[in-house]
Design a protein around this motif. Structure first.
Motif, PDB file in Angstrom:
ATOM      1  N   ASP A  59     -20.053 -61.781  32.209  1.00 33.60           N
ATOM      2  CA  ASP A  59     -21.116 -61.607  31.211  1.00 33.60           C
ATOM      3  C   ASP A  59     -21.375 -60.113  31.071  1.00 33.60           C
ATOM      4  OD1 ASP A  59     -23.377 -61.540  29.641  1.00 33.60           O
ATOM      5  OD2 ASP A  59     -24.346 -63.224  30.650  1.00 33.60           O
ATOM      6  N   ILE A  60     -20.909 -59.538  29.964  1.00 32.54           N
ATOM      7  CA  ILE A  60     -20.957 -58.081  29.811  1.00 32.54           C
ATOM      8  C   ILE A  60     -22.290 -57.567  29.273  1.00 32.54           C
ATOM      9  CG2 ILE A  60     -18.470 -57.968  29.454  1.00 32.54           C
ATOM     10  CD1 ILE A  60     -19.022 -57.514  26.463  1.00 32.54           C
ATOM     11  N   HIS A  61     -23.225 -58.473  28.944  1.00 32.82           N
ATOM     12  CA  HIS A  61     -24.484 -57.991  28.359  1.00 32.82           C
ATOM     13  C   HIS A  61     -25.671 -58.694  29.017  1.00 32.82           C
ATOM     14  CE1 HIS A  61     -26.442 -55.869  24.853  1.00 32.82           C
ATOM     15  NE2 HIS A  61     -27.453 -56.519  25.426  1.00 32.82           N
ATOM     16  N   GLN A 295     -19.637 -56.861  20.043  1.00 34.32           N
ATOM     17  CA  GLN A 295     -20.019 -58.017  20.842  1.00 34.32           C
ATOM     18  C   GLN A 295     -20.521 -59.121  19.914  1.00 34.32           C
ATOM     19  OE1 GLN A 295     -22.654 -57.167  24.134  1.00 34.32           O
ATOM     20  NE2 GLN A 295     -21.520 -55.313  24.692  1.00 34.32           N
ATOM     21  N   VAL A 296     -20.088 -60.351  20.180  1.00 35.35           N
ATOM     22  CA  VAL A 296     -20.512 -61.517  19.403  1.00 35.35           C
ATOM     23  C   VAL A 296     -21.006 -62.572  20.378  1.00 35.35           C
ATOM     24  CG1 VAL A 296     -18.850 -61.003  17.579  1.00 35.35           C
ATOM     25  CG2 VAL A 296     -18.203 -62.570  19.416  1.00 35.35           C
ATOM     26  N   THR A 297     -21.642 -63.586  19.839  1.00 41.06           N
ATOM     27  CA  THR A 297     -22.116 -64.674  20.697  1.00 41.06           C
ATOM     28  C   THR A 297     -21.886 -66.017  20.028  1.00 41.06           C
ATOM     29  OG1 THR A 297     -24.014 -65.594  21.912  1.00 41.06           O
ATOM     30  CG2 THR A 297     -24.485 -64.538  19.801  1.00 41.06           C
ATOM     31  N   ASN A 298     -21.738 -67.034  20.826  1.00 36.08           N
ATOM     32  CA  ASN A 298     -21.514 -68.385  20.333  1.00 36.08           C
ATOM     33  C   ASN A 298     -22.812 -69.124  20.030  1.00 36.08           C
ATOM     34  OD1 ASN A 298     -21.099 -67.984  23.370  1.00 36.08           O
ATOM     35  ND2 ASN A 298     -21.896 -70.084  23.308  1.00 36.08           N
ATOM     36  N   CYS A 442     -27.288 -69.237  29.360  1.00 42.53           N
ATOM     37  CA  CYS A 442     -26.449 -70.437  29.339  1.00 42.53           C
ATOM     38  C   CYS A 442     -25.274 -70.293  28.381  1.00 42.53           C
ATOM     39  CB  CYS A 442     -27.273 -71.651  28.945  1.00 42.53           C
ATOM     40  SG  CYS A 442     -28.016 -71.486  27.291  1.00 42.53           S
ATOM     41  N   GLN A 443     -25.032 -69.085  27.896  1.00 36.03           N
ATOM     42  CA  GLN A 443     -23.992 -68.842  26.900  1.00 36.03           C
ATOM     43  C   GLN A 443     -22.647 -69.436  27.308  1.00 36.03           C
ATOM     44  OE1 GLN A 443     -22.025 -64.846  26.570  1.00 36.03           O
ATOM     45  NE2 GLN A 443     -23.131 -64.741  24.635  1.00 36.03           N
ATOM     46  N   ALA A 444     -22.251 -69.263  28.572  1.00 35.06           N
ATOM     47  CA  ALA A 444     -20.947 -69.745  29.022  1.00 35.06           C
ATOM     48  C   ALA A 444     -20.858 -71.261  28.959  1.00 35.06           C
ATOM     49  CB  ALA A 444     -20.670 -69.256  30.448  1.00 35.06           C
TER      50      ALA A 444
END
Length: 455
Positions: A59-61, A295-298, A442-444
């Protein structure tokens, strides 16, 4: 070769996109030395039959910079398969910090990152066990952590350390830039992995001032990034949608040798399809040999807010001036005014227009039956517009009512384009921050559940 650990019989998914295989893993001296077949004996054998064996997420951020000092587990990231985090993003770290600036640093984290001031003061105590960045890393290492940690130097902390409170009002002098450069060099030698900075207009700090990094010149940032590039590190930049100069980020990479990652490229930032020109520009920079990765997110970007501290609107002139005023009576008087409401609605940024259509009432202390109901639906029952009811409810509850809204990244077609572009990198969980507004640590898990299993 005898292994330290052997994991047997699991479904090995190596993260490269190739199909999983049933097999064994051999681990020696903290490294995987055999995969698929691991025939030698081991000091410890773990039976993984019926389970998946996979790399942990990086998790880079994240923003665990304060929390790590009292929570070695970095709750809740490990719950979601994260085994490495990067802190110091957007320039918001806690080192270096002089004793007389500790309250200002914590106040900035409270305002910008939505962290509990009370939790930070209790967790870190009155007498911090560090002042400089190398000392901060020493404390983290001495305390130990459950997962791997990389730390970016926070530009805001660095600037405040060198310039004091003038850091929020003016550019640095040549001498001050040189001193920041010396400290940056020292931090990289001590183990920092780069620099985090912010130029975003949504980032304000104590007394309503811009965060210190927003006053930095291009030459100041480039000078600091030279030390990052020398050590093979990363420059993380939050320019915000309002300042997203990709050519500038390309220059940072070209002139300093730092890898540059930009926070953040999201669906709907400037309206439907607005992410596509940015992807095109990144491809152009990549073709020129520049290493710039957005950087993007799901996940949709949800915010929960109240009108006591409406962070998501603080960049608007109507709110920015109001929030600089500590007199709550003035704020309440403004919220009652029809003219204020009209000005607020007229000033909404492209991605904020129509926010009430997606909003729900998350907390009504006077009538819990309205909790988790759509704002437009409840407002209609009261014979009001959604915007008017949000203000009236806030006023009735002494500004305690809360609202939750999916502000960005909620169009799944656009999100898929962002996730599958080869030039983007997954980031922006913001784990450790905004706990009163959102929780994307909980992104992952969401990625695996929605975008791998369901999609």
């Amino acid at each position: 070769m005898a292994y330290d650990i052997k994991i047997t019989g699991g479904l090995i998914v190596d993260g490269t996109g190739t199909p999983g295989i049933i097999g064994d893993l051999g681990i020696k001296d903290g490294k995987i030395v055999a995969m698929g077949t691991a025939e030698d004996e081991a000091d410890q054998v773990i039976d993984a039959r019926g389970r998946v064996v996979t790399p942990g997420f990086v998790d880079i951020h994240t923003h665990y910079d304060a929390q790590i000092l009292w929570d070695r587990m970095l709750t809740i990231s490990p719950w979601h398969g994260v085994t490495t985090v990067v802190m110091g993003n957007c320039g918001f770290g806690v080192a270096p910090t002089r004793p007389e600036h500790r309250e200002l640093i914590l106040e900035t984290l409270k305002i910008v990152e939505g962290m509990s001031y009370e939790a930070m003061t209790e967790g870190m105590g009155k007498d911090w066990s560090f002042e400089t960045f190398p000392e901060y890393l020493d404390v983290i290492e001495a305390n130990g952590t459950a997962i791997n940690v990389g730390v970016l130097v926070g530009h805001t902390a660095l600037r405040l350390y060198v310039m004091g409170e003038a850091s929020v009002t003016r550019a640095a002098t040549v001498e001050e830039e040189a001193e920041m450069g010396r400290l940056m060099h020292e931090a990289m030698d001590a183990g920092a992995i780069g620099l985090g900075t912010s130029q975003s207009e949504v980032h304000n700090s104590f007394a309503g001032n811009p965060v210190p990094s927003r006053l930095a010149s291009e030459s100041e940032i480039e000078g600091l990034a030279m030390h990052v590039g020398r050590a093979g590190g990363t420059l993380q930049v939050n320019h915000g949608v309002e300042n997203s100069d990709l050519d500038l980020m390309g220059r940072y990479n070209k002139n300093t040798g730092s890898r540059v990652t930009w926070t953040a490229l999201l669906g709907g930032m400037l309206g439907p399809g607005s992410h596509r020109p940015y992807l095109d520009k990144i491809r152009e920079l990549k073709a020129q040999g520049m290493e710039v990765s957005p950087q993007v997110t799901n996940r949709p970007v949800f915010f929960e807010f109240d009108y006591l501290n409406p962070m998501i609107f603080e960049m608007l002139p109507t709110f920015n001036g109001l929030l600089r005023d500590d007199n709550l009576d003035n704020r309440i008087a403004a919220y009652k005014s029809p003219d204020f409401r009209k000005e607020f609605e007229a000033q909404l940024l492209p991605y904020q227009i129509g926010w009430t259509d997606n909003a729900v009432i998350s907390h009504n202390p006077l009538d819990p039956s309205e909790n988790e109901r759509p704002l437009p639906e409840v407002a209609a029952e009261h014979g009001m517009s959604s915007l008017d009811y949000s203000f009236e409810l806030a006023l009735k509850t002494n500004l305690e009512a809360k609202f939750r809204v999916a502000m960005l990244n909620h169009d799944q077609v656009e999100v898929e384009e962002l996730l599958t572009d080869k030039n983007t990198v997954l980031g922006l969980s913001d784990a450790g921050a905004h706990n009163s507004q959102l929780c994307d640590a909980c992104q992952a898990t969401d990625l695996l559940q929605v975008w791998v299993r369901e999609k």
